[in-house]
Design an enzyme around this catalytic site. Structure first.
Site, PDB file in Angstrom:
ATOM      1  N   HIS A 354      75.086  -8.606  61.117  1.00 15.01           N
ATOM      2  CA  HIS A 354      74.030  -8.863  60.146  1.00 15.01           C
ATOM      3  C   HIS A 354      74.421  -9.997  59.209  1.00 15.01           C
ATOM      4  CE1 HIS A 354      75.505  -6.730  56.386  1.00 15.01           C
ATOM      5  NE2 HIS A 354      76.238  -6.058  57.242  1.00 15.01           N
ATOM      6  N   ASP A 364      81.869  -8.310  54.045  1.00  8.55           N
ATOM      7  CA  ASP A 364      80.713  -7.599  54.583  1.00  8.55           C
ATOM      8  C   ASP A 364      79.423  -8.316  54.220  1.00  8.55           C
ATOM      9  OD1 ASP A 364      78.762  -5.821  55.390  1.00  8.55           O
ATOM     10  OD2 ASP A 364      79.320  -4.228  53.996  1.00  8.55           O
ATOM     11  N   GLU A 401      70.389  -5.212  57.162  1.00  5.88           N
ATOM     12  CA  GLU A 401      71.245  -4.118  57.647  1.00  5.88           C
ATOM     13  C   GLU A 401      71.616  -3.210  56.501  1.00  5.88           C
ATOM     14  OE1 GLU A 401      75.120  -2.084  58.482  1.00  5.88           O
ATOM     15  OE2 GLU A 401      74.593  -3.438  56.882  1.00  5.88           O
ATOM     16  N   GLU A 402      71.895  -3.830  55.339  1.00  2.00           N
ATOM     17  CA  GLU A 402      72.422  -3.046  54.219  1.00  2.00           C
ATOM     18  C   GLU A 402      71.436  -1.984  53.752  1.00  2.00           C
ATOM     19  OE1 GLU A 402      75.329  -2.975  53.539  1.00  2.00           O
ATOM     20  OE2 GLU A 402      76.301  -4.929  53.728  1.00  2.00           O
ATOM     21  N   ASP A 429      80.652  -6.274  62.105  1.00  2.00           N
ATOM     22  CA  ASP A 429      80.011  -6.210  60.777  1.00  2.00           C
ATOM     23  C   ASP A 429      81.068  -6.650  59.776  1.00  2.00           C
ATOM     24  OD1 ASP A 429      78.891  -5.466  58.361  1.00  2.00           O
ATOM     25  OD2 ASP A 429      78.036  -3.604  59.085  1.00  2.00           O
ATOM     26  N   HIS A 525      80.905  -3.954  48.777  1.00  2.00           N
ATOM     27  CA  HIS A 525      79.563  -3.905  48.169  1.00  2.00           C
ATOM     28  C   HIS A 525      79.544  -4.211  46.664  1.00  2.00           C
ATOM     29  CE1 HIS A 525      77.494  -1.427  51.631  1.00  2.00           C
ATOM     30  NE2 HIS A 525      78.033  -2.552  52.042  1.00  2.00           N
TER      31      HIS A 525
HETATM   32 ZN   LIG Z   1      77.775  -4.776  56.657  1.00  2.00          ZN
END
Ligand SMILES: [Zn+2]
Length: 706
Positions: A354, A364, A401-402, A429, A525
């Protein structure tokens, strides 16, 4: 620290032996699935020389130059950048849009008061450390939970540890009533959506999920910007969608959210979304709440690393939560690049990652995207020399995706039956947070992944396979549910969920793998998952991006050109037999000893016999190979159940699903295992029949080649 210092030395050593001599030394003589590996070996050597560490580093820098949350203008720019790279490599490229339901935060507020009404904290506090170069961008989205409800709640607080079923059971045992309360729990051990789901089921009015320093902060090591761990104000954003029910656009389960899909074809998102507020917090903001909390002392194992004794509550503190979420149908953009196969154009090998991120997303997902772009660079170079793969190769860069695997799920739902001809889906990912390679796969592709990594040099010297085996031998933590298998060379995990392989494997039955290169990673994140963090902590010379590009590209090449598809169904059958034995033992322990496992055991044995026959045919490489390949591919589809899992029909795979109460990790033979856990004997019995039929279908499919 010592490990990292050792690494820095080996970078220099390794670079002097790359790429020529070592690559040549590793080229295998024979490879399962090829009658003559010679020409392919030369092709692989050409491919492996192309993906560049320097180029990958430049791409990573570009990909992380701005925050790019799904459906924002910056996200669209990233999609266009990727499409331009695909086109430059010679891929036939399309940007595929979908219109999907997404929330963006308008306001998120948390305030805590003591019983006298004095303010204890007010947040969320802005993420901030001394010296991070990217933290002040006004486009950084405030910490929030994807799929959170909106509302305004004031209530007493209860601490629920990791928010696992056993944690909620412990609170119930202590007669702590959660109705109308705000649950505060820590990240870790399960998918965050499961924490919210369980809190909602117990009647909570809101959930705060915070990052305890015990789990990814100073207890583990130095926080950013000294080391890689989470600093005091770092927040883990994330989706709390109930994706164990179904992933993707919550309004369109099983249907693609194309731009022309009428609103009347969309349903209520209610089954896949929380009905309560969820807000993520840093430990800076959680600490005053936890410290003020009264009630019983936290049980053994519930104490985190904050410097005071934790209590369960309620009492001592009231919290006021405000969550104003702007829900709209927004446009997202997948990027699909294609190199058409010369011999079997309808047969697809798919590589995906993604591109949307909560903020900068250096690890990420941008490390995965940089690796994907360099894999494309390498395969494009072959294409420019006039080479064409046997089968079609698709490179896919998913959006959103998240928020719940949305771009990949909508695309899979749109392809429908075309994916019956997809021979593999190779996912990446969080590609690189450090030097430790590992992989998960369906059992039929576990040996394939090991074999691919045998042909790729490691930046630490030797091959990726050798480094993988040596570090995994020292790993205390086995991230798979699968029991270790006798004589296994190195462990390959099972596919649960949490990334884009889910719709491919668990909805469409496409054999899948997922690869990562792990290290200490405490900024997941948060704003601090940025280029500066990456170059200081994960991969300063981008050699692991290069490694992952080579792994992805070689997976695609080897699968696209194979004479016979290199699946190992005997390994699959043996794993399934062990799952059935485990379920039988568990049933006995839980007093469901009268369940009859004999038909499923016998079907697994028939599947093994068919798999061994197929394996002999694969090794002999004689007879009608097209028919053999069709049967081999069909065996995975045969493991799908048309009606899906009990209560969650979107999930159709009878062997793997995300756990209803774990979310990320796989539950194996889910239709059978979950009713056993719930002591529902009639449903377990019915699902044993579904499993038996699936195994017999798979065996019959393999036998159809004879
Ligand atoms: Zn990810």
């Amino acid at each position: 620290m010592s490990v990292r210092a050792a690494l820095a030395v080996s970078f220099c050593l390794a670079s002097s032996v790359l790429p020529g001599s070592l690559l040549h030394a590793q080229a295998p003589q024979t490879v399962f699935g090829y009658s003559d590996f010679g020409p392919e070996s030369k092709l692989e050597e050409k491919f492996l020389a192309v993906p560049g560490a320097k180029e990958a580093g430049e791409e990573l820098k570009e990909l992380t130059s701005a925050p790019h949350l799904a459906a924002t203008p910056e996200d669209h720019k990233i999609a266009e950048y990727i499409a331009a790279k695909f086109r430059a490599a010679g891929l036939e490229t399309q940007i595929v849009p979908y219109r999907v339901l997404l929330n963006q935060p308008k306001a998120v507020r948390v305030e805590a008061y003591d019983p006298a009404g004095r303010l204890l904290m007010s947040g969320p506090t802005r993420e901030h450390v001394a010296g991070d170069p990217s933290q002040d961008d006004p486009r950084i989205v405030m910490p929030f939970s994807g799929s959170s409800g909106s509302g305004d709640v004031t209530a007493e607080v209860v601490y629920a540890n990791y928010g696992r079923p056993e944690d909620f059971n412990e609170l119930a045992a202590q007669h702590i009533d959660l109705r109308g309360k705000i649950v505060i729990c820590r990240y870790g051990q399960n998918f965050r959506g499961v924490k919210v789901f369980l809190a909602e089921q117990h009647g909570a009015a809101g959930v705060l999920i915070y990052s305890d320093p015990h789990d990814d902060g100073y207890y583990k090591g130095d926080p950013w910007p000294i080391g890689p761990w989470r600093p005091e104000t770092g927040v883990q954003r994330g989706s709390v969608q109930y994706l164990f029910e179904y992933p993707g656009d919550p309004e369109t389960p099983g249907v693609a959210s194309t731009l022309d899909l009428p609103d009347s074809a969309r349903t209520s998102p209610s089954a896949a979304q929380p009905h309560i507020i969820s807000i993520p917090l840093s430990y800076h903001d959680a600490a005053p709440i936890l410290q003020a909390l009264k009630g019983p002392g936290a049980p053994q194992g519930w104490q985190g690393a904050l410097p005071f004794r934790y209590h369960l509550g309620p009492g001592g503190v009231r919290v006021h939560l405000v969550s104003e979420q702007d829900y709209q149908r927004r446009i997202i953009w997948d990027v699909i690049g294609k190199i058409e196969g010369a011999q079997e154009p309808g047969s697809l090998v798919i590589v995906g990652n993604h591109h949307d991120a909560w903020v900068y997303g250096a690890v990420d997902p941008s490390s995965g995207t940089a690796a994907l772009l360099e894999a494309v660079h390498g395969i494009g170079a072959l294409d420019k020399q006039g080479w064409r793969p046997k089968r079609t190769i698709l490179f896919c860069s998913w959006d959103a995706e998240e928020e719940g695997l949305i771009g990949s799920t909508e695309w899979v739902e749109q392809q429908g039956k075309l994916l019956d001809n997809a021979v593999a889906y190779f996912n990446v990912d969080v590609a690189v947070s450090g030097p430790d390679f590992s992989a998960s796969a369906v059992p039929s592709l576990k040996q394939f992944v090991r074999d691919v990594t045998r042909s790729i040099p490691s930046p630490l010297g030797g091959t990726v396979f050798q480094q993988w085996r040596s570090h995994s031998a020292n790993e205390e933590e086995n991230r798979s549910n699968a029991p270790p298998i006798e004589g296994e060379e190195t462990h390959v995990g099972d596919l649960g969920s949490g990334s884009d392989f889910t719709p491919f494997l668990q909805h469409a039955g496409v054999p899948s793998t997922d690869v990562v290169s792990n290290g200490p990673y405490g900024v997941y994140h948060s704003t601090f998952d940025d280029f500066a963090w990456y170059t200081q902590n994960a991969d300063p010379h981008f050699v692991y991006l290069q490694e992952m590009a080579r792994v992805l590209g070689l997976e695609a090449l080897r699968m696209a050109d194979a004479d016979v598809l290199p699946y190992d169904y005997a390994a699959y059958a043996r794993e399934i037999s062990s799952y059935i034995e485990d379920a039988k033992r568990k049933a006995g322990e839980l007093g469901l000893g009268s369940l009859d496992f004999a038909p499923a055991e016998a079907a697994a044995a028939r599947f093994l016999a068919a798999a061994q026959q197929a394996h002999a045919a694969q090794s002999a490489l004689s007879g009608n190979l097209a028919r053999l390949n069709a049967a081999l591919r069909g065996a995975e589809t045969a493991l799908l159940s048309e009606s899906g899992l009990p209560n969650r029909p979107w999930y159709r795979h009878t062997i793997y699903a995300p756990g209803e109460f774990t979310g990320y990790s796989a539950v194996v033979i889910p239709g059978v295992s979950e009713p056993i856990e719930a002591r529902n004997a009639p449903l377990a019995a019915q699902q044993l029949t579904v499993l038996t039929q699936a195994l017999d279908r798979a065996a019959a499919t393999l036998n159809s080649t004879r």
